[in-house]
Design a protein around this motif. Structure first.
Motif, PDB file in Angstrom:
ATOM      1  N   SER A  76       0.771  -1.125  -0.109  1.00  8.10           N
ATOM      2  CA  SER A  76      -0.025  -0.208   0.091  1.00  8.10           C
ATOM      3  C   SER A  76       0.737   1.273   0.079  1.00  8.10           C
ATOM      4  O   SER A  76       0.620   2.168  -0.798  1.00  8.10           O
ATOM      5  CB  SER A  76      -0.949  -0.102   1.209  1.00  8.10           C
ATOM      6  OG  SER A  76      -1.919  -1.156   1.085  1.00  8.10           O
ATOM      7  N   TYR A  77       2.083   1.389   0.798  1.00 12.75           N
ATOM      8  CA  TYR A  77       2.898   2.480   0.702  1.00 12.75           C
ATOM      9  C   TYR A  77       3.624   2.728  -0.532  1.00 12.75           C
ATOM     10  O   TYR A  77       3.677   3.757  -0.943  1.00 12.75           O
ATOM     11  CB  TYR A  77       4.057   2.347   2.036  1.00 12.75           C
ATOM     12  CG  TYR A  77       4.797   3.512   2.122  1.00 12.75           C
ATOM     13  CD1 TYR A  77       4.532   4.634   2.663  1.00 12.75           C
ATOM     14  CD2 TYR A  77       6.068   3.471   1.467  1.00 12.75           C
ATOM     15  CE1 TYR A  77       5.226   5.742   2.567  1.00 12.75           C
ATOM     16  CE2 TYR A  77       7.115   4.505   1.414  1.00 12.75           C
ATOM     17  CZ  TYR A  77       6.476   5.659   2.051  1.00 12.75           C
ATOM     18  OH  TYR A  77       7.312   6.685   2.051  1.00 12.75           O
TER      19      TYR A  77
ATOM     20  N   PRO B  50      -4.411   5.090  -1.802  1.00 13.49           N
ATOM     21  CA  PRO B  50      -3.775   4.777  -2.863  1.00 13.49           C
ATOM     22  C   PRO B  50      -4.432   4.774  -4.249  1.00 13.49           C
ATOM     23  O   PRO B  50      -4.291   5.405  -5.114  1.00 13.49           O
ATOM     24  CB  PRO B  50      -2.962   3.641  -2.779  1.00 13.49           C
ATOM     25  CG  PRO B  50      -2.595   3.387  -1.127  1.00 13.49           C
ATOM     26  CD  PRO B  50      -4.076   4.025  -0.535  1.00 13.49           C
TER      27      PRO B  50
ATOM     28  N   PHE C 111      -5.768   8.607  -4.716  1.00 12.52           N
ATOM     29  CA  PHE C 111      -4.600   9.463  -5.311  1.00 12.52           C
ATOM     30  C   PHE C 111      -4.139   8.974  -6.583  1.00 12.52           C
ATOM     31  O   PHE C 111      -3.809   9.748  -7.400  1.00 12.52           O
ATOM     32  CB  PHE C 111      -3.540   9.183  -4.163  1.00 12.52           C
ATOM     33  CG  PHE C 111      -3.901   9.934  -2.922  1.00 12.52           C
ATOM     34  CD1 PHE C 111      -5.124  10.755  -2.860  1.00 12.52           C
ATOM     35  CD2 PHE C 111      -3.019   9.922  -1.973  1.00 12.52           C
ATOM     36  CE1 PHE C 111      -5.308  11.325  -1.436  1.00 12.52           C
ATOM     37  CE2 PHE C 111      -3.382  10.586  -0.565  1.00 12.52           C
ATOM     38  CZ  PHE C 111      -4.600  11.060  -0.190  1.00 12.52           C
ATOM     39  N   PHE C 112      -4.160   7.585  -6.996  1.00 12.21           N
ATOM     40  CA  PHE C 112      -3.672   7.143  -8.272  1.00 12.21           C
ATOM     41  C   PHE C 112      -4.593   7.845  -9.449  1.00 12.21           C
ATOM     42  O   PHE C 112      -4.277   8.296 -10.243  1.00 12.21           O
ATOM     43  CB  PHE C 112      -3.913   5.669  -8.320  1.00 12.21           C
ATOM     44  CG  PHE C 112      -3.376   5.001  -9.389  1.00 12.21           C
ATOM     45  CD1 PHE C 112      -1.904   4.827  -9.690  1.00 12.21           C
ATOM     46  CD2 PHE C 112      -4.230   4.911 -10.505  1.00 12.21           C
ATOM     47  CE1 PHE C 112      -1.618   4.193 -10.954  1.00 12.21           C
ATOM     48  CE2 PHE C 112      -3.671   4.372 -11.830  1.00 12.21           C
ATOM     49  CZ  PHE C 112      -2.369   3.939 -12.031  1.00 12.21           C
TER      50      PHE C 112
ATOM     51  N   LEU D 218       2.375   1.804  -3.503  1.00 13.48           N
ATOM     52  CA  LEU D 218       1.137   2.539  -4.483  1.00 13.48           C
ATOM     53  C   LEU D 218       1.133   3.793  -4.007  1.00 13.48           C
ATOM     54  O   LEU D 218       0.531   4.677  -4.894  1.00 13.48           O
ATOM     55  CB  LEU D 218      -0.076   1.502  -4.317  1.00 13.48           C
ATOM     56  CG  LEU D 218       0.060  -0.027  -4.812  1.00 13.48           C
ATOM     57  CD1 LEU D 218      -1.078  -0.833  -4.579  1.00 13.48           C
ATOM     58  CD2 LEU D 218       0.371   0.197  -6.221  1.00 13.48           C
ATOM     59  N   LEU D 219       0.925   4.250  -2.682  1.00 11.45           N
ATOM     60  CA  LEU D 219       0.842   5.646  -2.329  1.00 11.45           C
ATOM     61  C   LEU D 219       1.823   6.495  -2.890  1.00 11.45           C
ATOM     62  O   LEU D 219       1.478   7.555  -3.149  1.00 11.45           O
ATOM     63  CB  LEU D 219       0.600   5.492  -0.904  1.00 11.45           C
ATOM     64  CG  LEU D 219       0.426   6.866  -0.276  1.00 11.45           C
ATOM     65  CD1 LEU D 219      -0.947   7.559  -0.614  1.00 11.45           C
ATOM     66  CD2 LEU D 219       0.587   6.987   1.453  1.00 11.45           C
ATOM     67  N   SER D 220       3.222   5.978  -2.569  1.00  7.42           N
ATOM     68  CA  SER D 220       4.243   6.678  -3.109  1.00  7.42           C
ATOM     69  C   SER D 220       4.250   7.068  -4.594  1.00  7.42           C
ATOM     70  O   SER D 220       4.602   8.291  -5.073  1.00  7.42           O
ATOM     71  CB  SER D 220       5.637   6.005  -2.805  1.00  7.42           C
ATOM     72  OG  SER D 220       5.752   6.083  -1.378  1.00  7.42           O
TER      73      SER D 220
ATOM     74  N   CYS E  84      -5.666  12.636   3.969  1.00  4.24           N
ATOM     75  CA  CYS E  84      -6.188  12.353   2.697  1.00  4.24           C
ATOM     76  C   CYS E  84      -7.510  12.942   2.349  1.00  4.24           C
ATOM     77  O   CYS E  84      -7.514  13.468   1.136  1.00  4.24           O
ATOM     78  CB  CYS E  84      -6.624  10.851   3.084  1.00  4.24           C
ATOM     79  SG  CYS E  84      -5.223   9.607   3.380  1.00  4.24           S
TER      80      CYS E  84
ATOM     81  N   TYR F  32      -8.979   3.732   1.584  1.00  8.59           N
ATOM     82  CA  TYR F  32      -7.632   3.239   0.391  1.00  8.59           C
ATOM     83  C   TYR F  32      -7.133   4.287  -0.350  1.00  8.59           C
ATOM     84  O   TYR F  32      -7.506   4.521  -1.464  1.00  8.59           O
ATOM     85  CB  TYR F  32      -8.015   2.219  -0.063  1.00  8.59           C
ATOM     86  CG  TYR F  32      -6.815   1.398  -0.496  1.00  8.59           C
ATOM     87  CD1 TYR F  32      -5.892   0.689   0.707  1.00  8.59           C
ATOM     88  CD2 TYR F  32      -6.254   1.116  -1.730  1.00  8.59           C
ATOM     89  CE1 TYR F  32      -4.832   0.130   0.310  1.00  8.59           C
ATOM     90  CE2 TYR F  32      -5.146   0.305  -2.194  1.00  8.59           C
ATOM     91  CZ  TYR F  32      -4.492  -0.202  -0.809  1.00  8.59           C
ATOM     92  OH  TYR F  32      -3.234  -0.804  -1.216  1.00  8.59           O
TER      93      TYR F  32
ATOM     94  N   SER G 266       1.611   7.075  -6.553  1.00  6.50           N
ATOM     95  CA  SER G 266       0.360   7.945  -6.871  1.00  6.50           C
ATOM     96  C   SER G 266       0.768   9.295  -6.468  1.00  6.50           C
ATOM     97  O   SER G 266       0.489  10.153  -7.084  1.00  6.50           O
ATOM     98  CB  SER G 266      -0.840   7.461  -5.839  1.00  6.50           C
ATOM     99  OG  SER G 266      -1.301   6.325  -6.293  1.00  6.50           O
TER     100      SER G 266
END
Length: 283
Positions: A10-11, A93, A96-97, A13-15, A70, A91, A17
């Motif tokens: 998840s991190y 990510p 933000f994606f 994917l977050l980064s 968020c 969620y 995004s």
């Protein structure tokens, strides 16, 4: 281990995004890939001071700080509907994606200063008795909260307040043994101050608020054990005197059940916090 893998994926994917989100906001995309720096830039994009990101290091508090960041980031893209905020919290990510990679979505401005400026206009119109301007501002207010969002925010604040009080100030306990039967009986309820003899800071970086060790209905702990923080206790308000009742961790010794994943004490077993599968093996 499964939780750690999920958090790590998840991190990442977050980064990724955040990299695209930062580019849309005029920041260098690589900053979204740098741990720590990405949250500092994120805080600045929503109108917070960079030091605000340091609150993400405080257990329990970090859950609510992260959720608020968020919500404020999606609102900085002009997304004010409840489902936008809900998806970002559930969620981030994914949300933000979409914001980062969709060509239609654009970063507008830091939401918090813009919101404050708008409400200052409303307040000024109210003070100057400009009824028509006030009605127009309130009618076109993009920051107006619906009833669902107001209820959700109230519930979140209540959970945060209760979790903070339980973690650092006061917690309810029941008497587990008969060692104090002259004054306290087995099963008696009492509130215990956590501040008088020094507040003990959490040793986990992530936990589910208001749960004690295990998640009901799931054979899983309510916190992650790795990475862990060192033991630390804040200065005490007073020293312990003779004959004062205190609450302490159950002493480890002979009454311990050792399993490959961890060690359980008899106290865990009596409270029902031990894994149901392991409890069946013990009995």
């Amino acid at each position: 281990m499964e939780i750690l893998i999920f958090l790590l994926v998840s991190y990442i994917l977050l980064s990724i995004s955040l990299m695209k989100v930062f580019e849309k906001a005029g920041e260098a995309g690589w900053k979204g890939l740098v741990p720590g720096l990405n949250f500092v830039v994120w805080a600045r994009l929503i109108g917070r001071k960079p030091a605000y990101a340091a609150l993400l290091l405080v257990p329990i508090v970090n859950i609510f700080i992260y959720a608020g960041m968020c919500v404020d980031l999606v609102r900085s893209f002009g997304k004010y509907r409840f489902w936008h905020s809900a998806l970002a919290v559930i969620y981030a990510p994914v949300m933000f994606f979409w914001l980062g990679w969709s060509k239609e979505e654009k970063y507008l401005e830091p939401i918090l200063p813009a919101e404050r400026a708008y409400f200052q206009k409303i307040q000024k119109a109210r003070e100057e008795n400009k009824a028509r301007l006030l009605a127009k501002l309130e009618r076109n207010n993009p920051y107006r909260k619906g009833p669902i969002r107001e209820w959700v925010e109230a519930i979140v604040f209540a959970v945060f307040a209760a979790a903070f009080i339980r973690l650092f100030l006061i917690e309810a306990y029941t008497i587990p043994t008969s060692s104090m039967e002259d004054s306290l009986l087995v099963g008696d309820f009492l509130f215990v101050s956590k501040a008088h003899y020094g507040i003990r800071t959490p040793q986990t970086v992530l936990m589910v608020p208001l749960l004690h060790n295990r998640i009901p209905g799931l054979d899983a702990e309510s916190y992650i054990r790795e990475p862990s923080l060192p033991y630390f206790r804040l200065p005490a308000l007073e020293s312990i005197d003779h004959n004062e009742p205190v609450v302490f961790n159950y002493p480890e010794g002979d009454s311990v059940y050792v399993f490959p994943e961890r060690t359980w004490s008899i106290y865990d077993y009596r409270r029902g916090t031990i894994s149901p599968r392991r409890a069946r093996e013990i009995t």
